[in-house]
Design a protein around this motif. Structure first.
Motif, short mmCIF file in Angstrom:
data_model
loop_
_atom_site.label_atom_id
_atom_site.label_comp_id
_atom_site.label_asym_id
_atom_site.label_seq_id
_atom_site.Cartn_x
_atom_site.Cartn_y
_atom_site.Cartn_z
N SER A 289 0.84 -1.21 0.00
CA SER A 289 0.00 0.00 0.00
C SER A 289 0.87 1.26 0.00
O SER A 289 0.59 2.21 -0.73
CB SER A 289 -0.92 0.02 1.21
N LEU A 290 1.92 1.24 0.80
CA LEU A 290 2.84 2.37 0.84
C LEU A 290 3.54 2.53 -0.51
O LEU A 290 3.64 3.64 -1.04
CB LEU A 290 3.87 2.18 1.95
N LEU A 291 3.99 1.42 -1.07
CA LEU A 291 4.65 1.45 -2.37
C LEU A 291 3.71 1.97 -3.46
O LEU A 291 4.08 2.81 -4.28
CB LEU A 291 5.16 0.05 -2.73
N ALA A 292 2.48 1.50 -3.45
CA ALA A 292 1.51 1.94 -4.45
C ALA A 292 1.22 3.43 -4.31
O ALA A 292 1.11 4.14 -5.32
CB ALA A 292 0.22 1.13 -4.33
N SER A 293 1.11 3.92 -3.08
CA SER A 293 0.83 5.35 -2.91
C SER A 293 2.01 6.20 -3.37
O SER A 293 1.81 7.26 -3.99
CB SER A 293 0.46 5.66 -1.46
#
Length: 180
Positions: A34-38
């Motif tokens: 999720s952090l990577l995608a954001s």
């Protein structure tokens, strides 16, 4: 409407089942992805929306500032440095998150295999079907970690190359102090 709610419930049930089967590492991989995608979405937003606006503003102020004297030249250098810094923002963090994904996946597989071997040692009933299912659950984190890393690497490579080309373009197009 009821069918949409039913599909949503089934999807959330499936996700919770997968997270339960993969153990605590899958939850950590979910947070990491999720952090990577954001961060990747932010970089794409910058690439297609923010950067073109900033570049146009920079070019307009540069045109209005000709001929350059020392104070205007210093302001130009400052604006160009800000643009170059913005081009590389978060790329090293994205790269580090990508490299963490397979490692966390392997950690999940190792911890899952330890659980499998512990349960095999404690139970007198070693059925091959149950062992195979447990081993398959144990390898799930590695598959997910490698999948996240692969998708992240493809996007990172695109964004990194675009960033490098844009930095070169700033210099090559005459938007440097030496061209004035």
């Amino acid at each position: 409407m009821n069918s949409l709610v039913y599909v949503w419930q089934q999807a959330s049930h499936s996700l919770s089942d997968i997270l339960y089967q993969g153990g605590w590492v899958l939850s950590l991989l979910l947070v990491l992805s999720s952090l990577l995608a954001s961060l990747l979405l932010e970089r794409y937003w910058f690439r297609f929306v923010s950067y073109p606006k900033q570049l146009r503003r920079y070019q307009q102020t540069l045109i209005h500032a000709l001929p350059l004297h020392w104070q205007t030249a210093a302001e130009d250098l400052s604006r160009r440095c800000d643009l170059e810094l913005a081009l590389g923002r978060y790329l090293s963090l994205i790269k580090n998150l990508i490299s963490l994904c397979p490692l966390l996946g392997l950690l999940g597989t190792v911890s899952g295999m330890i659980e499998v071997f512990d349960s095999m040692a404690l139970s007198a009933n070693n059925q091959p079907q149950q062992m195979a299912a447990a081993i398959a659950r144990a390898t799930l984190p590695t598959m997910l970690g490698m999948s996240i890393a692969l998708l992240g690497l493809i996007n990172f490579t695109y964004l990194k190359r675009w960033s490098q080309r844009s930095k070169l373009s700033l210099t090559a197009s005459g938007l440097s102090l030496g061209s004035h």
